[in-house]
Scaffold this motif. Structure first.
Motif, PDB file in Angstrom:
ATOM      1  N   THR A   9      -3.830   2.261  -3.344  1.00 23.44           N
ATOM      2  CA  THR A   9      -4.467   2.171  -2.019  1.00 23.44           C
ATOM      3  C   THR A   9      -3.533   2.783  -0.923  1.00 23.44           C
ATOM      4  OG1 THR A   9      -5.737   0.799  -0.190  1.00 23.44           O
ATOM      5  CG2 THR A   9      -3.646  -0.254  -1.414  1.00 23.44           C
ATOM      6  N   THR A  10      -4.148   3.503  -0.083  1.00 25.22           N
ATOM      7  CA  THR A  10      -3.477   4.040   1.104  1.00 25.22           C
ATOM      8  C   THR A  10      -3.794   3.314   2.335  1.00 25.22           C
ATOM      9  OG1 THR A  10      -5.356   5.416   1.699  1.00 25.22           O
ATOM     10  CG2 THR A  10      -3.279   6.464   0.297  1.00 25.22           C
ATOM     11  N   GLU A  11      -4.458   1.849   2.392  1.00 29.54           N
ATOM     12  CA  GLU A  11      -4.479   1.078   3.352  1.00 29.54           C
ATOM     13  C   GLU A  11      -4.208  -0.431   3.157  1.00 29.54           C
ATOM     14  OE1 GLU A  11      -8.488   1.175   4.910  1.00 29.54           O
ATOM     15  OE2 GLU A  11      -8.728   3.286   4.559  1.00 29.54           O
ATOM     16  N   PRO A  19       1.104   4.293   2.211  1.00 34.85           N
ATOM     17  CA  PRO A  19       0.710   5.038   3.457  1.00 34.85           C
ATOM     18  C   PRO A  19       1.419   6.440   3.068  1.00 34.85           C
ATOM     19  CG  PRO A  19       2.440   3.743   3.922  1.00 34.85           C
ATOM     20  CD  PRO A  19       1.988   3.251   2.632  1.00 34.85           C
ATOM     21  N   TYR A  36       0.845  -1.065  -0.029  1.00 32.59           N
ATOM     22  CA  TYR A  36      -0.213   0.078   0.051  1.00 32.59           C
ATOM     23  C   TYR A  36       0.829   1.363  -0.033  1.00 32.59           C
ATOM     24  CZ  TYR A  36       0.796   0.524   5.273  1.00 32.59           C
ATOM     25  OH  TYR A  36       1.127   0.618   6.299  1.00 32.59           O
TER      26      TYR A  36
END
Length: 159
Positions: A73-75, A44, A42
């Motif tokens: 995606t950041t998760e 972050p 991911y």
């Protein structure tokens, strides 16, 4: 940020090597984001800031790209990333029932990840594989013509 970097030093070393080898590439930013997501799983904020510092790109520009493209995606996601197509062809063939069944069997809602990080469940408007709806993908593998009865066996194969 320093704590995240120190906990993931080896991954940041890999990222540095990639960035240094692609410095003159006109697509360096997108390629670096793709590579970083591949190795971290991911993107972050700490990774985005790090990439921005290395490529001399503002965090806001990176954040825009990460949020614009559905792929990023950041998760952190689960080991098995399940995506249920809710496009018109799949919807006409019961994909919302497939999604509900997956939510019931896995115990999470669309957009969530199980606490054990085994499954992430997503839905999308179209996965681009409309040959035999309804369609789901698991880690990019397409399962077509899915019925509710197929779901337990598909999940069993994710062991």
């Amino acid at each position: 940020m320093c704590d995240f970097i120190s906990k993931n030093k080896e991954l940041f070393n890999q990222l540095d090597f990639f960035i240094n080898s692609a410095q003159n590439d006109k697509d360096a930013l997108m390629n670096t984001l793709l590579y970083a997501q591949n190795i971290f799983g991911y993107l972050p904020k700490d990774v985005q800031i790090y990439i921005g510092d290395k490529l001399n790109v503002s965090y806001s520009e990176i954040d825009y790209l990460v949020n614009f493209y559905h792929y990023f995606t950041t998760e952190l996601k689960g080991k098995y990333k399940i995506n249920v197509c809710l496009g018109s062809a799949c919807s006409k063939n019961g994909s919302s029932k497939i999604l509900s069944e997956l939510e019931n069997l896995i115990g999470i809602k669309s957009g969530q990840t199980t606490p054990d990080m085994k499954f992430s469940l997503e839905s999308s408007r179209c996965v681009g594989a409309c040959r035999k709806p309804p369609i789901i993908t698991i880690n990019g593998k397409v399962y077509d013509n899915i019925s509710i009865e197929d779901i337990p066996l598909i999940l069993e194969n994710c062991k």
